[in-house]
Design a protein around this motif. Structure first.
Motif, PDB file in Angstrom:
ATOM      1  N   ASP A 186       0.833  -1.209   0.000  1.00 13.15           N
ATOM      2  CA  ASP A 186       0.000   0.000   0.000  1.00 13.15           C
ATOM      3  C   ASP A 186       0.863   1.253   0.000  1.00 13.15           C
ATOM      4  OD1 ASP A 186      -2.350  -1.424  -0.037  1.00 13.15           O
ATOM      5  OD2 ASP A 186      -2.596  -1.415   2.151  1.00 13.15           O
ATOM      6  N   TYR A 187       1.923   1.251   0.802  1.00  9.26           N
ATOM      7  CA  TYR A 187       2.809   2.412   0.850  1.00  9.26           C
ATOM      8  C   TYR A 187       3.575   2.599  -0.452  1.00  9.26           C
ATOM      9  CZ  TYR A 187       2.218   3.182   5.901  1.00  9.26           C
ATOM     10  OH  TYR A 187       1.721   3.478   7.148  1.00  9.26           O
ATOM     11  N   LEU A 188       3.868   1.483  -1.143  1.00 10.72           N
ATOM     12  CA  LEU A 188       4.708   1.551  -2.340  1.00 10.72           C
ATOM     13  C   LEU A 188       3.919   1.655  -3.639  1.00 10.72           C
ATOM     14  CD1 LEU A 188       7.513  -1.056  -1.494  1.00 10.72           C
ATOM     15  CD2 LEU A 188       7.575   1.432  -1.232  1.00 10.72           C
ATOM     16  N   VAL A 256      17.178   4.777  -7.551  1.00  9.09           N
ATOM     17  CA  VAL A 256      16.355   3.685  -7.034  1.00  9.09           C
ATOM     18  C   VAL A 256      14.948   4.202  -6.736  1.00  9.09           C
ATOM     19  CG1 VAL A 256      16.116   1.978  -5.190  1.00  9.09           C
ATOM     20  CG2 VAL A 256      18.386   2.577  -6.039  1.00  9.09           C
ATOM     21  N   ASP A 257      13.943   3.366  -7.021  1.00  7.97           N
ATOM     22  CA  ASP A 257      12.550   3.784  -6.812  1.00  7.97           C
ATOM     23  C   ASP A 257      12.075   3.588  -5.378  1.00  7.97           C
ATOM     24  OD1 ASP A 257      11.548   4.456  -9.622  1.00  7.97           O
ATOM     25  OD2 ASP A 257      12.449   2.490  -9.940  1.00  7.97           O
ATOM     26  N   ALA A 258      12.594   2.584  -4.682  1.00 10.10           N
ATOM     27  CA  ALA A 258      12.122   2.306  -3.323  1.00 10.10           C
ATOM     28  C   ALA A 258      13.209   1.622  -2.509  1.00 10.10           C
ATOM     29  CB  ALA A 258      10.869   1.428  -3.367  1.00 10.10           C
ATOM     30  N   VAL A 259      13.181   1.888  -1.213  1.00  9.12           N
ATOM     31  CA  VAL A 259      14.059   1.208  -0.259  1.00  9.12           C
ATOM     32  C   VAL A 259      13.197   0.723   0.898  1.00  9.12           C
ATOM     33  CG1 VAL A 259      15.988   1.406   1.350  1.00  9.12           C
ATOM     34  CG2 VAL A 259      16.077   2.599  -0.855  1.00  9.12           C
ATOM     35  N   HIS A 260      13.355  -0.561   1.222  1.00 10.16           N
ATOM     36  CA  HIS A 260      12.639  -1.146   2.357  1.00 10.16           C
ATOM     37  C   HIS A 260      13.648  -1.607   3.389  1.00 10.16           C
ATOM     38  CE1 HIS A 260      11.207  -4.865   4.443  1.00 10.16           C
ATOM     39  NE2 HIS A 260      10.209  -4.057   4.744  1.00 10.16           N
ATOM     40  N   ALA A 261      13.321  -1.409   4.659  1.00 11.53           N
ATOM     41  CA  ALA A 261      14.183  -1.874   5.751  1.00 11.53           C
ATOM     42  C   ALA A 261      13.282  -2.479   6.826  1.00 11.53           C
ATOM     43  CB  ALA A 261      15.009  -0.728   6.312  1.00 11.53           C
ATOM     44  N   GLY A 262      13.227  -3.795   6.876  1.00  9.27           N
ATOM     45  CA  GLY A 262      12.348  -4.480   7.811  1.00  9.27           C
ATOM     46  C   GLY A 262      13.033  -4.784   9.130  1.00  9.27           C
ATOM     47  N   ALA A 263      12.461  -4.269  10.225  1.00  7.58           N
ATOM     48  CA  ALA A 263      12.975  -4.523  11.574  1.00  7.58           C
ATOM     49  C   ALA A 263      14.480  -4.280  11.654  1.00  7.58           C
ATOM     50  CB  ALA A 263      12.643  -5.947  12.010  1.00  7.58           C
ATOM     51  N   GLY A 285      10.461  11.363  -5.814  1.00 12.33           N
ATOM     52  CA  GLY A 285       9.218  10.611  -5.762  1.00 12.33           C
ATOM     53  C   GLY A 285       9.399   9.201  -5.240  1.00 12.33           C
ATOM     54  N   GLY A 286      10.653   8.789  -5.007  1.00 11.61           N
ATOM     55  CA  GLY A 286      10.929   7.457  -4.484  1.00 11.61           C
ATOM     56  C   GLY A 286      10.481   7.318  -3.040  1.00 11.61           C
ATOM     57  N   MET A 287      10.212   6.076  -2.621  1.00 15.55           N
ATOM     58  CA  MET A 287       9.637   5.810  -1.311  1.00 15.55           C
ATOM     59  C   MET A 287      10.600   5.040  -0.407  1.00 15.55           C
ATOM     60  SD  MET A 287       6.640   7.208  -1.477  1.00 15.55           S
ATOM     61  CE  MET A 287       6.000   6.559   0.065  1.00 15.55           C
ATOM     62  N   PHE A 288      10.592   5.437   0.870  1.00 14.19           N
ATOM     63  CA  PHE A 288      11.317   4.717   1.919  1.00 14.19           C
ATOM     64  C   PHE A 288      10.287   4.154   2.889  1.00 14.19           C
ATOM     65  CE2 PHE A 288      13.415   5.257   6.252  1.00 14.19           C
ATOM     66  CZ  PHE A 288      14.035   4.010   6.209  1.00 14.19           C
ATOM     67  N   VAL A 289      10.327   2.829   3.091  1.00 16.13           N
ATOM     68  CA  VAL A 289       9.410   2.161   4.016  1.00 16.13           C
ATOM     69  C   VAL A 289      10.245   1.335   4.985  1.00 16.13           C
ATOM     70  CG1 VAL A 289       7.511   0.523   4.270  1.00 16.13           C
ATOM     71  CG2 VAL A 289       7.559   2.059   2.307  1.00 16.13           C
ATOM     72  N   ASN A 344       0.981  -0.833  15.898  1.00 19.04           N
ATOM     73  CA  ASN A 344       0.335  -1.964  16.559  1.00 19.04           C
ATOM     74  C   ASN A 344       1.187  -2.320  17.766  1.00 19.04           C
ATOM     75  OD1 ASN A 344      -1.475  -4.147  17.013  1.00 19.04           O
ATOM     76  ND2 ASN A 344       0.046  -5.542  16.135  1.00 19.04           N
ATOM     77  N   ARG A 345       0.750  -1.858  18.952  1.00 21.44           N
ATOM     78  CA  ARG A 345       1.550  -2.013  20.159  1.00 21.44           C
ATOM     79  C   ARG A 345       2.925  -1.361  19.959  1.00 21.44           C
ATOM     80  NH1 ARG A 345       1.050  -8.236  20.625  1.00 21.44           N
ATOM     81  NH2 ARG A 345       2.838  -7.992  22.062  1.00 21.44           N
ATOM     82  N   MET A 346       4.025  -2.119  20.111  1.00 22.49           N
ATOM     83  CA  MET A 346       5.354  -1.533  19.934  1.00 22.49           C
ATOM     84  C   MET A 346       5.734  -1.411  18.458  1.00 22.49           C
ATOM     85  SD  MET A 346       7.380  -3.516  23.015  1.00 22.49           S
ATOM     86  CE  MET A 346       8.909  -2.636  22.764  1.00 22.49           C
ATOM     87  N   PHE A 347       5.126  -2.206  17.618  1.00 24.52           N
ATOM     88  CA  PHE A 347       5.439  -2.211  16.180  1.00 24.52           C
ATOM     89  C   PHE A 347       5.022  -0.902  15.533  1.00 24.52           C
ATOM     90  CE2 PHE A 347       3.439  -2.676  11.998  1.00 24.52           C
ATOM     91  CZ  PHE A 347       4.496  -3.117  11.227  1.00 24.52           C
ATOM     92  N   VAL A 348       5.876  -0.423  14.639  1.00 21.03           N
ATOM     93  CA  VAL A 348       5.531   0.737  13.827  1.00 21.03           C
ATOM     94  C   VAL A 348       6.109   0.558  12.432  1.00 21.03           C
ATOM     95  CG1 VAL A 348       7.567   2.071  14.580  1.00 21.03           C
ATOM     96  CG2 VAL A 348       5.572   3.260  13.653  1.00 21.03           C
ATOM     97  N   MET A 349       5.299   0.860  11.425  1.00 21.41           N
ATOM     98  CA  MET A 349       5.767   0.917  10.038  1.00 21.41           C
ATOM     99  C   MET A 349       5.675   2.364   9.580  1.00 21.41           C
ATOM    100  SD  MET A 349       4.423  -1.008   6.565  1.00 21.41           S
ATOM    101  CE  MET A 349       5.055  -2.612   7.083  1.00 21.41           C
ATOM    102  N   ILE A 350       6.771   2.879   9.053  1.00 18.41           N
ATOM    103  CA  ILE A 350       6.814   4.264   8.611  1.00 18.41           C
ATOM    104  C   ILE A 350       7.076   4.324   7.105  1.00 18.41           C
ATOM    105  CG2 ILE A 350       7.668   5.012  10.852  1.00 18.41           C
ATOM    106  CD1 ILE A 350      10.438   5.425   9.491  1.00 18.41           C
ATOM    107  N   SER A 351       6.663   5.411   6.515  1.00 16.93           N
ATOM    108  CA  SER A 351       7.004   5.647   5.106  1.00 16.93           C
ATOM    109  C   SER A 351       7.247   7.138   4.920  1.00 16.93           C
ATOM    110  CB  SER A 351       5.870   5.187   4.177  1.00 16.93           C
ATOM    111  OG  SER A 351       4.781   6.089   4.226  1.00 16.93           O
TER     112      SER A 351
END
Length: 357
Positions: A186-188, A256-263, A285-289, A344-351
Motif C-alpha cells: 500500500d505504501y509503495l 532507485v525507486d524504493a528502499v525497504h528496511a524491515g525490523a 518521488g521514491g519511497m522509503f518504508v 500496533n503495540r510496539m510495532f511501527v511501520m513508517i514511510s
C-alpha cells in the motif's frame, strides 16, 4: 507402425523434426523397440519410403517458420537495468562489470566490478557481491557495534527465520511477514513496477516476497552480514545480493525507486547517516518504508529514560525510539517528506518520500 519401420530402415534422422509434425505414434520415441524388430531396409515398400522423404522435406521447411528465439532487445534491456544499478561506494560512480555477462549468482563468483573513476575493484563471492569499502582487504578491518556483529554469527543467521523473527509478533506486535507485506504494498503503490532495495535484508524474508510478487522490475537484497546473505542465497538464488554498509550504499544518486528496511532501523549504528544515504539514492518521488519498534509506554515517562537510551546506544549500537515524532524528525532531517506511520503495540511501520523537484 509402418512409418516407424520405414524411418528405422531408411536412416532418416527424426531428431530435427518438430514434434507437432511427426506422426502421433512417434512422439513417445519407441525407436529402441523398433530397432530390435526391423533388420533390413529391403522390407520397406518403396511408396512408403517416398512418402517419408516428402514428409521430411515439408517438416524441414516448416521448422524454419515455427522455431523461435528470445527477443535479444528485451533480454539486453533487462540485463542493462541490472548491470547499471550498482556503483562504487567511494565515489558513487557506476561500476564496470568484468566477467560473465549473465548476472546470475552462479556468475558472481567468477566476476568482478571495477570503478572507472577511482580504479577500486570489488569481487564476487559465492553468494553475493562484496561492495563494502574494506571488502577484499586482508589486513585492515574496523570493529562494528555489537548490534551489527551479532547478526554476523552463523547461528544467529540460521535461527533468524527459524524462531527469531517470529518472536517479534509475540513481544512487539509485529503482524508477521505476509501482513506486513500487504501494508508495504500500500505504501509503495506510487512506485510499483520500479526497482527496490531490501536494505538489511537478513535472510531475505521480504526480498523473496518482493521478487515473487512480480511488482518490481528489479530487487536487490542488501545486508552487511555475510552469513545472512548466505542464508538468503540458500532460500533463493535469482536475486542480486550485495554486501554493503547501510551508511555507504553502492548505488548512484537518484537511481532507485524504493528502499525497504524491515525490523532494522534500530540496529543501524547511525540511523541518521543511513536514512540520509537512502535519501541520496532514491529518485525524486521514491519511497522509503521501514519497520521498527517504539518504547512509548511507562518507560518513556522515566526521568532517566533518554540518558539510559544513549548509554544503550553507545554500548550495543542499538537504538531505542520513544515516539513516532522522533522517527518523523529523523526522516525530515534527511530530506524526506510526507511521513506516515502505522502502529500496533510496539510495532511501527513508517514511510516517507523523496521530494519531487
Amino acid at each position: 507402425m509402418a512409418k516407424l519401420m520405414a524411418i528405422a530402415g531408411t536412416g532418416i534422422n527424426t531428431s530435427s523434426l518438430p514434434a507437432a509434425l511427426l506422426p502421433s505414434r512417434l512422439r513417445f520415441n519407441p525407436m529402441p523397440g523398433c530397432l530390435r524388430v526391423v533388420k533390413s531396409p529391403l522390407s520397406i515398400p518403396a511408396r512408403i519410403r517416398r512418402r517419408l522423404l516428402t514428409d521430411k522435406v515439408r517438416a524441414s521447411s516448416a521448422a524454419v517458420v515455427i522455431e523461435t528465439t528470445p527477443d535479444p532487445i528485451i533480454d539486453e534491456k533487462k540485463l542493462n537495468i541490472r548491470k547499471n544499478v550498482l556503483a562504487c561506494p567511494i565515489c558513487f560512480e557506476r561500476v564496470i562489470w568484468n566477467g560473465d555477462s549473465n548476472l546470475s549468482m552462479e556468475a558472481v563468483a567468477r566476476s568482478s566490478l571495477e570503478c572507472k573513476t577511482c580504479k577500486k575493484s570489488y569481487s564476487g563471492k559465492d553468494s553475493h557481491l562484496d561492495l563494502t569499502i574494506t571488502g577484499g582487504g586482508k589486513v585492515y578491518g574496523e570493529p562494528m557495534p555489537a548490534s551489527t556483529e551479532l547478526f554476523r554469527f552463523p547461528l544467529v543467521s540460521f535461527l533468524y527465520e527459524r524462531g527469531w523473527r517470529q518472536s517479534f509478533s509475540i513481544w512487539g506486535g509485529f503482524p508477521g511477514p505476509e501482513k506486513e507485506f500487504e501494508l508495504i504494498k500500500d505504501y509503495l503503490k506510487p512506485v510499483l513496477g520500479g526497482s527496490i532495495i531490501d536494505a538489511s535484508c537478513g535472510s531475505g524474508m521480504f526480498s523473496r516476497l518482493f521478487a515473487k510478487s512480480g511488482l518490481f522490475s528489479l530487487v536487490v537484497a542488501l545486508d552487511f552480514s555475510e552469513t545472512m546473505l548466505q542464508q538468503c542465497y540458500d532460500f533463493i538464488k535469482n536475486l542480486i545480493m550485495v554486501r554493503a554498509d547501510i551508511s555507504r550504499l553502492p548505488f548512484p544518486s537518484s537511481s532507485v525507486d524504493a528502499v525497504h528496511a524491515g525490523a532494522a532501523l534500530h540496529c543501524w549504528p547511525s540511523p541518521s547517516s543511513a536514512v540520509a544515504e537512502i535519501s541520496r539514492v532514491l529518485k525524486p518521488g521514491g519511497m522509503f518504508v521501514a519497520t521498527t519498534y517504539i518504547v512509548d509506554g511507562p518507560f518513556s515517562y522515566l526521568p532517566l529514560s533518554r540518558p539510559l537510551r544513549q548509554n544503550i546506544a553507545q554500548i550495543s549500537g542499538s537504538h531505542v525510539f520513544l515516539s513516532e515524532k522522533e522517527l518523523e524528525e529523523l526522516c525530515t532531517s534527511c530530506g524526506l517528506v510526507n511521513f506516515t506511520s502505522t502502529r500496533n503495540r510496539m510495532f511501527v511501520m513508517i514511510s516517507a518520500m523523496k521530494p519531487v523537484v
